[in-house]
Scaffold this active site. Structure first.
Site, mmCIF file in Angstrom:
data_model
loop_
_atom_site.group_PDB
_atom_site.id
_atom_site.type_symbol
_atom_site.label_atom_id
_atom_site.label_comp_id
_atom_site.label_asym_id
_atom_site.label_seq_id
_atom_site.Cartn_x
_atom_site.Cartn_y
_atom_site.Cartn_z
ATOM 1 N N LYS A 137 16.108 38.156 -103.753
ATOM 2 C CA LYS A 137 15.372 38.715 -102.615
ATOM 3 C C LYS A 137 13.910 38.489 -102.944
ATOM 4 O O LYS A 137 13.296 39.234 -103.710
ATOM 5 C CB LYS A 137 15.674 40.208 -102.482
ATOM 6 C CG LYS A 137 15.493 40.765 -101.079
ATOM 7 C CD LYS A 137 14.114 40.615 -100.499
ATOM 8 C CE LYS A 137 13.140 41.643 -100.988
ATOM 9 N NZ LYS A 137 11.759 41.442 -100.460
ATOM 10 N N GLY A 188 7.434 43.182 -110.300
ATOM 11 C CA GLY A 188 6.643 43.787 -109.230
ATOM 12 C C GLY A 188 5.946 45.036 -109.725
ATOM 13 O O GLY A 188 5.610 45.143 -110.918
ATOM 14 N N SER A 189 5.742 45.986 -108.840
ATOM 15 C CA SER A 189 4.929 47.163 -109.175
ATOM 16 C C SER A 189 5.738 48.200 -109.976
ATOM 17 O O SER A 189 6.960 48.286 -109.830
ATOM 18 C CB SER A 189 4.435 47.817 -107.879
ATOM 19 O OG SER A 189 5.544 48.219 -107.098
ATOM 20 N N ASP A 205 5.970 51.355 -109.488
ATOM 21 C CA ASP A 205 6.658 52.331 -108.622
ATOM 22 C C ASP A 205 8.001 51.798 -108.153
ATOM 23 O O ASP A 205 9.010 52.504 -108.198
ATOM 24 C CB ASP A 205 5.782 52.665 -107.403
ATOM 25 C CG ASP A 205 4.606 53.525 -107.797
ATOM 26 O OD1 ASP A 205 4.607 54.031 -108.942
ATOM 27 O OD2 ASP A 205 3.686 53.676 -106.979
ATOM 28 N N GLY A 225 9.592 49.376 -109.574
ATOM 29 C CA GLY A 225 10.380 49.171 -110.795
ATOM 30 C C GLY A 225 11.199 50.405 -111.153
ATOM 31 O O GLY A 225 12.339 50.315 -111.609
ATOM 32 N N GLU A 258 9.597 43.585 -115.147
ATOM 33 C CA GLU A 258 8.269 43.090 -115.531
ATOM 34 C C GLU A 258 7.291 43.668 -114.526
ATOM 35 O O GLU A 258 7.344 43.340 -113.344
ATOM 36 C CB GLU A 258 8.277 41.553 -115.528
ATOM 37 C CG GLU A 258 7.150 40.955 -116.331
ATOM 38 C CD GLU A 258 5.937 40.670 -115.482
ATOM 39 O OE1 GLU A 258 5.111 41.606 -115.305
ATOM 40 O OE2 GLU A 258 5.814 39.528 -115.026
ATOM 41 N N CYS A 316 0.243 39.077 -113.083
ATOM 42 C CA CYS A 316 0.646 40.207 -113.948
ATOM 43 C C CYS A 316 -0.137 40.172 -115.247
ATOM 44 O O CYS A 316 -0.535 41.196 -115.775
ATOM 45 C CB CYS A 316 2.131 40.125 -114.283
ATOM 46 S SG CYS A 316 3.156 39.874 -112.853
ATOM 47 N N GLU A 370 -4.126 48.672 -112.760
ATOM 48 C CA GLU A 370 -4.028 47.258 -112.369
ATOM 49 C C GLU A 370 -4.624 47.118 -110.967
ATOM 50 O O GLU A 370 -4.190 47.787 -110.030
ATOM 51 C CB GLU A 370 -2.560 46.831 -112.364
ATOM 52 C CG GLU A 370 -2.396 45.349 -112.171
ATOM 53 C CD GLU A 370 -0.940 44.906 -112.277
ATOM 54 O OE1 GLU A 370 -0.079 45.557 -111.680
ATOM 55 O OE2 GLU A 370 -0.692 43.893 -112.949
HETATM 56 P P1 ADP Z 1 3.730 44.034 -105.098
HETATM 57 O O1 ADP Z 1 2.665 44.935 -105.540
HETATM 58 O O2 ADP Z 1 3.885 42.781 -105.875
HETATM 59 O O3 ADP Z 1 3.817 43.835 -103.600
HETATM 60 P P2 ADP Z 1 6.224 45.445 -104.921
HETATM 61 O O4 ADP Z 1 6.833 46.111 -106.078
HETATM 62 O O5 ADP Z 1 5.865 46.245 -103.728
HETATM 63 O O6 ADP Z 1 4.998 44.765 -105.587
HETATM 64 O O7 ADP Z 1 7.123 44.234 -104.419
HETATM 65 C C1 ADP Z 1 7.812 43.371 -105.262
HETATM 66 C C2 ADP Z 1 9.157 43.069 -104.650
HETATM 67 O O8 ADP Z 1 9.885 44.277 -104.530
HETATM 68 C C3 ADP Z 1 9.108 42.474 -103.235
HETATM 69 O O9 ADP Z 1 10.127 41.500 -103.108
HETATM 70 C C4 ADP Z 1 9.397 43.671 -102.369
HETATM 71 O O10 ADP Z 1 9.965 43.329 -101.110
HETATM 72 C C5 ADP Z 1 10.409 44.396 -103.219
HETATM 73 N N1 ADP Z 1 10.563 45.824 -102.900
HETATM 74 C C6 ADP Z 1 9.632 46.676 -102.408
HETATM 75 N N2 ADP Z 1 10.162 47.912 -102.234
HETATM 76 C C7 ADP Z 1 11.458 47.853 -102.633
HETATM 77 C C8 ADP Z 1 12.537 48.802 -102.709
HETATM 78 N N3 ADP Z 1 12.384 50.058 -102.335
HETATM 79 N N4 ADP Z 1 13.723 48.367 -103.202
HETATM 80 C C9 ADP Z 1 13.890 47.090 -103.609
HETATM 81 N N5 ADP Z 1 12.926 46.163 -103.536
HETATM 82 C C10 ADP Z 1 11.722 46.519 -103.063
#
Ligand code: ADP
Length: 491
Positions: free
Chosen positions: A185, A238-239, A241, A243, A260, A294, A393
């Site tokens: 995804k 990703g972020s 939160d 994570g 990560e 990152c 960050e």
């Molecule tokens: P960024 O700060 O890089 O946008 P996110 O953590 O928001 O970081 O997004 C990274 C990935 O996680 C994206 O593919 C986003 O669609 C996905 N994502 C965001 N929220 C959720 C969630 N609640 N469950 C699963 N995946 C998510």
């Protein structure tokens, strides 16, 4: 939405999910409009997938793992498919790099570097996978014990928008090499290269269902993927939160995961540093991808003995930096979205409210459309260690200069954030370099440098809030597999 889909399909500008070897629209036929960060204009669409689309992709991956031809292939045969895939990516380098740049806003040369690195992942894992083997273990008399590395099964991967093709490469290269099947995804903000590269995998001979891509929003498509009970392992970049949500979801299904989650990585400049070598690297480490990396070097820790000189030289460089549209291939491009720009501006506003001195600021090119998402690079300093721009960050081209008095203080400041992903140490004193490298809590330490051409071969991952598990290099092959022990009682 549906109307714009048929128009864009007609113009060849609609992208599709890749499920079970087929390009398909979302079940609900909804789309997300994709915007180019350089001008803020819509130029194509991706499917807005939901739970049913995700379930179909996971079912395809499950079937491909349980009973498809993939399960029968040897390591060397899987490696050959990966190698062919790598070659196809390079044959399509221009198209893929242009797509990556337009989708993310990154300068063209960075798009090219990213696609080359993506291809390199498949090449590396193609060559590595048939060198992975188990052990024989001395055990009871009359017994022989041996270990095998086996795939987890179906891996679910949720990836971000900053380096779509590269991050896909490090995950798909290693996970598929070990014989897993995969559902990715990618991020809603940038994912076109992921779709195209997945299509090329089919041309390279990857059996249908082994690699599936489902696009959509995090809560609508990402969350159902993490909760699907047919997933055997999760990997997320990703972020912090999100994570945490991924880790909860993994716990609910009792499966493993790697995370990560970014960093606040320091580069330490001791008084004996080779500044001619260090300064350009320090600048590049924060402006590359407009700071949306990152491993961005977002803090520079400078010995008080050289702080005036460093401030002046860095300041000169920052003043001359220009943010420009991706196709102009300038110092840096726009950031990925309005959301991202607002987040960065908010952090900068907090610094201003706290009277953090701004040493220098670059400019935005006059050719940059007002509708694009540009941020002029900024150098702040001296920054107190408890300021938010020294701790959090920012994911933008904003560098915090922090002063230290001695080695111990440098190490404390380097370790003094919740993160621990990467660090750089600049000194001509080899003993000091090693001492400091050993004391910093970060997954990668560079001495007299920062980064190593994408670092495909190097284990990468965090300590503390930067996450856990290692990607890249041979270690990723172990993350994407589990040990099975077989004991034979032969008397
Ligand atoms: P960024 O700060 O890089 O946008 P996110 O953590 O928001 O970081 O997004 C990274 C990935 O996680 C994206 O593919 C986003 O669609 C996905 N994502 C965001 N929220 C959720 C969630 N609640 N469950 C699963 N995946 C998510």
């Amino acid at each position: 939405m549906t109307q714009s889909l048929s128009k864009l399909v007609g113009e060849g500008l609609a992208y599709f999910n890749v499920i079970n070897g087929k390009r398909i629209v979302a079940v609900e036929k909804e789309v997300i409009e994709v915007v180019c960060p350089s001008d803020g204009k819509v130029f194509c669409t991706i499917p807005r997938s939901r739970q049913e689309d995700v379930n179909r992709a996971v079912d395809a991956a499950r079937l491909a793992f349980n009973s498809g031809p993939w399960a029968e292939l040897t390591a060397v045969e899987r490696g050959r498919i990966l190698h062919k895939w790598s070659q196809l990516i390079l044959e399509n380098l221009d198209e893929l790099a242009a797509l990556e740049s337009r989708d993310t806003g990154k300068p063209v040369r960075q798009g090219i570097a990213d696609i080359r690195a993506a291809a390199r992942y498949y090449e590396f894992y193609a060559g590595a996978v048939d060198k992975i083997h188990g052990d024989t273990i001395p055990v009871l008399a009359g017994h022989t014990a041996l270990t095998l590395r086996e795939p987890h099964g179906v891996v679910g991967a949720i990836i971000p928008w900053n380096y779509p093709s590269q991050i896909m490469g490090r995950i798909a290269g290693a996970a598929l090499a070990m014989g897993n099947t995969l559902v990715i995804k990618p991020a809603e903000d940038a994912c076109l290269s992921v779709i195209r590269i997945a299509e090329l995998a089919l041309d390279a001979g990857l059996p249908a269902g082994v690699l599936n891509v489902v696009t959509g929003y995090g809560e609508e498509a990402g969350a159902p993927l993490t909760k699907n009970v047919h997933i055997d392992f999760l990997t997320f970049t990703g972020s912090p939160d999100v994570g945490m949500l991924i880790q909860h979801a993994a716990a609910r299904n009792h499966i493993g995961c790697t995370l990560e989650l970014g960093g606040k990585s320091p580069q330490i400049l001791f008084e004996d540093a080779d500044l001619d070598a260090a300064i350009p690297v320090v600048v590049n480490a924060i402006i590359q991808n407009s700071g949306q990396t990152c491993s961005a070097g977002s803090r520079v820790l400078v010995s008080r003995k050289i702080v005036d000189q460093v401030s002046e030289e860095l300041g000169k460089r920052f003043s001359s930096l220009v943010a420009a549209p991706h196709h102009e291939d300038g110092d840096l491009g726009p950031v990925v979205s309005t959301f991202q720009r607002v987040q960065i501006e908010r952090m900068v506003a907090v610094a201003a409210e706290h009277d953090v001195p701004l040493i220098a600021k670059g400019t935005i090119s006059s050719s940059a459309p007002k509708t694009g998402y540009y941020i002029a690079p900024m150098l702040f300093g001296p920054v107190r260690t408890n300021e938010r721009i020294a701790q959090e960050e920012i994911f933008g081209p904003v560098l915090a200069l922090i002063v230290f008095d001695d080695e111990e203080e440098a190490i404390n400041i380097a370790n003094g954030t919740p993160f621990g992903l990467v660090a750089g140490v600049w000194t001509r004193d080899g003993s000091r370099a090693m001492r400091v490298a050993r004391k910093i809590r970060a997954g990668q330490i560079f001495i007299n440098g920062y980064g190593a051409g994408g670092g495909v071969e190097l284990p990468f991952g965090g300590f503390k809030k930067s996450g856990h598990g290692r990607e890249k290099g041979f270690e990723a092959l172990y993350e994407f597999s589990a040990t099975k022990t077989i004991v034979i009682n032969h008397g």
